[in-house]
Design an enzyme around this catalytic site. Structure first.
Site, PDB file in Angstrom:
ATOM      1  N   ALA A  23     -40.491  53.683 -40.440  1.00 15.26           N
ATOM      2  CA  ALA A  23     -40.588  55.092 -40.838  1.00 15.26           C
ATOM      3  C   ALA A  23     -40.772  55.285 -42.337  1.00 15.26           C
ATOM      4  O   ALA A  23     -41.772  55.871 -42.786  1.00 15.26           O
ATOM      5  CB  ALA A  23     -39.357  55.847 -40.352  1.00 15.26           C
ATOM      6  N   ALA A  24     -39.838  54.820 -43.150  1.00 16.13           N
ATOM      7  CA  ALA A  24     -39.921  55.069 -44.594  1.00 16.13           C
ATOM      8  C   ALA A  24     -41.086  54.326 -45.223  1.00 16.13           C
ATOM      9  O   ALA A  24     -41.850  54.897 -46.008  1.00 16.13           O
ATOM     10  CB  ALA A  24     -38.612  54.670 -45.270  1.00 16.13           C
ATOM     11  N   ARG A  34     -53.160  58.959 -48.865  1.00 16.89           N
ATOM     12  CA  ARG A  34     -53.756  60.297 -48.848  1.00 16.89           C
ATOM     13  C   ARG A  34     -54.046  60.800 -50.257  1.00 16.89           C
ATOM     14  O   ARG A  34     -55.015  61.525 -50.486  1.00 16.89           O
ATOM     15  CB  ARG A  34     -52.816  61.283 -48.139  1.00 16.89           C
ATOM     16  CG  ARG A  34     -52.873  61.247 -46.629  1.00 16.89           C
ATOM     17  CD  ARG A  34     -52.120  62.391 -45.998  1.00 16.89           C
ATOM     18  NE  ARG A  34     -50.682  62.191 -46.052  1.00 16.89           N
ATOM     19  CZ  ARG A  34     -49.967  61.583 -45.109  1.00 16.89           C
ATOM     20  NH1 ARG A  34     -50.575  61.114 -44.031  1.00 16.89           N
ATOM     21  NH2 ARG A  34     -48.669  61.449 -45.232  1.00 16.89           N
ATOM     22  N   GLU A  47     -44.433  43.538 -42.593  1.00 18.15           N
ATOM     23  CA  GLU A  47     -43.528  43.872 -41.494  1.00 18.15           C
ATOM     24  C   GLU A  47     -43.251  42.599 -40.699  1.00 18.15           C
ATOM     25  O   GLU A  47     -44.174  41.932 -40.238  1.00 18.15           O
ATOM     26  CB  GLU A  47     -44.136  44.941 -40.589  1.00 18.15           C
ATOM     27  CG  GLU A  47     -43.434  45.150 -39.265  1.00 18.15           C
ATOM     28  CD  GLU A  47     -41.950  45.457 -39.412  1.00 18.15           C
ATOM     29  OE1 GLU A  47     -41.150  44.867 -38.650  1.00 18.15           O
ATOM     30  OE2 GLU A  47     -41.581  46.281 -40.282  1.00 18.15           O
ATOM     31  N   SER A  53     -44.248  51.803 -37.326  1.00 13.58           N
ATOM     32  CA  SER A  53     -44.259  53.268 -37.188  1.00 13.58           C
ATOM     33  C   SER A  53     -43.843  53.713 -35.793  1.00 13.58           C
ATOM     34  O   SER A  53     -44.577  54.400 -35.092  1.00 13.58           O
ATOM     35  CB  SER A  53     -45.649  53.814 -37.538  1.00 13.58           C
ATOM     36  OG  SER A  53     -45.975  53.550 -38.875  1.00 13.58           O
ATOM     37  N   CYS A  57     -35.079  55.812 -32.587  1.00 13.46           N
ATOM     38  CA  CYS A  57     -34.155  56.749 -31.942  1.00 13.46           C
ATOM     39  C   CYS A  57     -34.474  56.936 -30.460  1.00 13.46           C
ATOM     40  O   CYS A  57     -33.606  57.338 -29.682  1.00 13.46           O
ATOM     41  CB  CYS A  57     -34.205  58.104 -32.640  1.00 13.46           C
ATOM     42  SG  CYS A  57     -33.789  58.055 -34.395  1.00 13.46           S
ATOM     43  N   ARG A 459     -16.045  83.897 -38.043  1.00 16.16           N
ATOM     44  CA  ARG A 459     -15.164  85.069 -38.139  1.00 16.16           C
ATOM     45  C   ARG A 459     -13.696  84.639 -38.138  1.00 16.16           C
ATOM     46  O   ARG A 459     -12.877  85.161 -38.904  1.00 16.16           O
ATOM     47  CB  ARG A 459     -15.414  86.024 -36.972  1.00 16.16           C
ATOM     48  CG  ARG A 459     -16.753  86.743 -37.026  1.00 16.16           C
ATOM     49  CD  ARG A 459     -16.930  87.657 -35.832  1.00 16.16           C
ATOM     50  NE  ARG A 459     -16.026  88.805 -35.895  1.00 16.16           N
ATOM     51  CZ  ARG A 459     -15.908  89.706 -34.921  1.00 16.16           C
ATOM     52  NH1 ARG A 459     -16.624  89.575 -33.805  1.00 16.16           N
ATOM     53  NH2 ARG A 459     -15.086  90.728 -35.049  1.00 16.16           N
TER      54      ARG A 459
END
Length: 470
Positions: A23-24, A34, A47, A53, A57, A459
């Site tokens: 992910a990171a 980009r 890797e 990627s 989870c 409350r």
């Protein structure tokens, strides 16, 4: 040993090296690509696994059969990254970071070939490693950690080859309860052995007790306050056959470890990079490793600022890792972005029981030196008269006198967990519980009572914090 050298220091093009392809790491590589084309920035990523990627989870839901196949968890394949001019080297492990020489040493796992690759900019995204207890039999066949897609596939292979239907899950955190559900869905008799007094140590014990009761109601045998001492193995390959605690022995045809994770910072520690008290890399708001202008880090290997307590924490979540990657990618490409911190929001479920938390637990608040009040209320997910209104319990912590919201925990059925997002926004904004009571939340009988359960808790908290009642 071969040497791969960059032209960044002497030519127009610089080289970005990324360690870690999930992910990171790949979010950083993709964002940098980009913003800067291949003629300006060469990107090399390493890797050590077979996949990149992907959603770690989602592994419990793939194991449990809710997700039909492994590839549905993969967001982008190595080939797709390479088409975007990212030199992604799979099954290649980085074994050393030479900070002074601005280079990394790598080893191809299939061939053993080693090489040095120099960099102008480095991203460390080495993730976290599952905690595996140093106990007899912990490495036996049939004992599984669940952190990567390779781990998930290995567990599925074991389940397919095992005739028995007895499973023991060691640990009752997020992975533990999710894997308990996965194994229940596959028709196993599941025992959860937990060192804590209640499951889900990310909750206060009174809320964890609700999880315990619900899991037993689902047919899961809960063993709390129990320390595992060994894993018994049998003949025929030394496969695991039981989990042993100080008081009992639990037969097992398969064992899943859900004890938690630690930051994978072995490389960083050896390279002399700064680590925090939880073992994660320390960065600034731009995710740059402190004291190093050309090194960034993100994902499960870093510590982040807790916006409520003001302390550093280690939280291993894909949501943070992807945001870290976006920030890092912008900064390594000469843009600008920051990651201000987290409030510690997380949700999970075991069968139809939903579990959510954000902010501080009672012991977190005490550790931070805060004085606080707590309230706990029961309410329903919909108007009480509407069909299928489900009960939920909401616990709220607020700072004494000031009324600043400190944390919220929710346990309930359908419609409970995502209500924690209301509290997450309030925490991020630094709201008081009194301010929360005026929030203009959506209402209709199929979705909520007139007073949403989170606001009912707010409350009740208002009255307590005004008086600083003990």
């Amino acid at each position: 040993m071969s040497m791969s050298r960059t032209s960044g220091s002497g030519g127009a093009r610089e080289r970005l090296v990324v360690i870690g392809g999930d992910a990171a790491g790949m979010s950083a590589a993709s964002q940098a690509r980009r913003l800067r084309g291949p003629d300006e920035l060469e990107i090399v990523a390493f890797e050590r696994g077979h996949f990149t990627s992907y959603s770690a989870c989602g592994i419990p839901y793939w194991v449990g059969g809710d997700v039909s196949e492994r590839d549905r968890l993969i967001a982008r394949t190595p080939e797709e990254h390479r088409k975007r001019a990212i030199d992604l080297r799979m099954r290649t492990e980085v074994t050393e970071i030479d900070v002074a020489g601005a280079r990394v040493r790598s080893r191809e796992l299939d061939t053993g070939a080693e090489a040095w690759t120099s960099y102008d900019r480095l991203v460390i995204a080495t993730g976290a490693r599952p905690i595996r207890p140093d106990l007899p039999g912990a490495d036996a066949p049939g004992v599984h950690g669940v952190q990567t897609l390779d781990d998930g596939q290995a567990l599925l292979d074991t389940l397919a080859a095992t005739e028995g239907r007895r499973a023991v899950v060691v640990g009752a955190g997020y992975i533990g309860v999710e894997m308990a559900e996965a194994l229940i869905n596959r028709g196993y008799q599941v025992t959860v052995v937990n060192r804590g007094k209640e499951p889900m140590s990310t909750l206060d014990p009174d809320m964890g007790r609700l999880v315990h009761t619900a899991m037993e109601g689902l047919g899961i045998t809960m063993v709390d306050d129990a320390a595992v001492t060994s894993f018994l193995t049998g003949d025929g390959g030394g496969r695991v056959r039981a989990v042993v605690t100080e008081d009992a022995t639990y037969p097992a045809d398969v064992v899943v470890l859900g004890i938690g994770v630690r930051p994978e910072t072995t490389l960083a520690r050896a390279a002399g990079l700064p680590l925090g008290e939880h073992g994660g890399l320390l960065t600034d708001l731009a995710m740059r490793v402190r004291g190093h202008e050309n090194i960034w880090a993100g994902g499960d290997c870093v510590e982040v600022l807790d916006l409520v307590s003001g302390r550093e924490r280690h939280i291993a979540l894909g949501t943070h890792a992807n945001k870290h990657g976006q920030v890092i990618g912008s900064n390594v490409a000469d843009g600008y972005a920051t990651f201000p911190g987290v409030v510690g929001t997380a949700v999970s479920k075991v069968c139809d029981l939903e579990i959510a938390r954000t902010g501080l637990r009672e012991k977190d608040a005490r550790r931070a030196g805060l004085q606080f009040e707590t309230v706990t209320i029961e309410s329903t997910s919909r108007a009480g008269y509407y069909p299928n209104a489900a009960l939920m319990t909401v616990k709220m912590l607020a700072e004494r006198r000031t009324g600043r919201l400190l944390g919220v925990q929710i346990v309930g059925r359908e419609g409970a967990a995502k209500r924690v997002d209301i509290a997450a926004v309030a925490l991020t904004a630094g709201m008081t519980v009194e301010q929360m009571t005026t929030l203009d939340l959506g209402y209709a009988p199929p979705f909520s009572p007139v007073w949403d359960p989170v606001l009912v808790a707010a409350r009740k908290a208002v009255a307590k914090v005004r008086h600083g009642a003990p």
